[in-house]
Design a protein around this motif. Structure first.
Motif, PDB file in Angstrom:
ATOM      1  N   GLN A  61       0.839  -1.196   0.000  1.00  0.00           N
ATOM      2  CA  GLN A  61       0.000   0.000   0.000  1.00  0.00           C
ATOM      3  C   GLN A  61       0.878   1.252   0.000  1.00  0.00           C
ATOM      4  O   GLN A  61       1.794   1.389   0.808  1.00  0.00           O
ATOM      5  N   GLY A  62       0.599   2.162  -0.926  1.00  0.00           N
ATOM      6  CA  GLY A  62       1.337   3.418  -1.012  1.00  0.00           C
ATOM      7  C   GLY A  62       2.706   3.300  -1.664  1.00  0.00           C
ATOM      8  O   GLY A  62       3.555   4.168  -1.476  1.00  0.00           O
ATOM      9  N   TRP A  63       2.935   2.261  -2.463  1.00  0.00           N
ATOM     10  CA  TRP A  63       4.257   2.064  -3.074  1.00  0.00           C
ATOM     11  C   TRP A  63       4.665   3.237  -3.953  1.00  0.00           C
ATOM     12  O   TRP A  63       5.843   3.469  -4.168  1.00  0.00           O
ATOM     13  N   TRP A  64       3.707   3.976  -4.455  1.00  0.00           N
ATOM     14  CA  TRP A  64       3.982   5.110  -5.348  1.00  0.00           C
ATOM     15  C   TRP A  64       4.374   6.371  -4.596  1.00  0.00           C
ATOM     16  O   TRP A  64       4.829   7.326  -5.191  1.00  0.00           O
ATOM     17  N   LYS A  65       4.206   6.387  -3.282  1.00  0.00           N
ATOM     18  CA  LYS A  65       4.553   7.569  -2.482  1.00  0.00           C
ATOM     19  C   LYS A  65       6.033   7.500  -2.128  1.00  0.00           C
ATOM     20  O   LYS A  65       6.437   6.712  -1.277  1.00  0.00           O
ATOM     21  N   ILE A  66       6.813   8.302  -2.789  1.00  0.00           N
ATOM     22  CA  ILE A  66       8.254   8.295  -2.522  1.00  0.00           C
ATOM     23  C   ILE A  66       8.705   9.708  -2.155  1.00  0.00           C
ATOM     24  O   ILE A  66       8.051  10.689  -2.493  1.00  0.00           O
TER      25      ILE A  66
END
Length: 155
Positions: A61-66
């Motif tokens: 979950q939230g892998w795209w939040k970097i």
């Protein structure tokens, strides 16, 4: 990019140097933002998204939040600015994560590192039965003195 920064700064003095360095810093910050937004994030989305689609990585979950950490900002008066940063964080004018970001560090990693260091200091003081202050004198926060454990001589 100011000419004086890139080529010849010999004719610039005091306040002029500060102006030139500030202009160069703004240019570097702008370029870093462009690299992050137009290169690093899209590449991350593509590579990690593709690996998730192929089943090579689990879909967290939230892998795209970097977040991206840039190198330390350029400065002329490092000592004065460091003192001002400490004051701004202490007064609540700046967050600790912003402070670490300006240093080119990740707040989460630094917090973990500080916790590991503090745990090691406390454990070592307990292991050898020495007062905590002999190993470290914290200026902020309170540490509970670990119990003194008698150890045999030479241990």
């Amino acid at each position: 990019m100011p000419y004086e920064f890139a080529a010849d700064s010999s004719k610039v003095g005091g306040a002029g140097v500060r102006l030139v360095v500030a202009k160069a810093d703004r240019r570097f910050s702008y370029r870093q933002m462009i690299l992050i937004q137009r290169f690093i994030k899209p590449v991350w989305f593509y590579v990690i998204g593709d690996a998730i689609d192929r089943g090579d990585l689990p879909a967290v979950q939230g892998w795209w939040k970097i977040s991206c950490v840039t190198p330390r900002r350029i400065t002329v008066d490092a000592g004065r600015e460091a003192q001002q940063n400490r004051s701004d964080v202490e007064m609540g004018l700046k967050t600790i994560s912003d402070h670490y970001e300006e240093l080119g560090a990740d707040f989460g990693e630094e917090l973990e590192r500080r916790a590991r260091d503090a745990k090691m200091i406390l454990a070592t003081a307990t292991k050898y039965g020495v007062p905590l202050e002999m190993l470290w004198k914290p200026s902020g926060g309170t540490f509970i003195q670990p119990p003194v454990v008698d150890t045999p001589a030479g241990a």
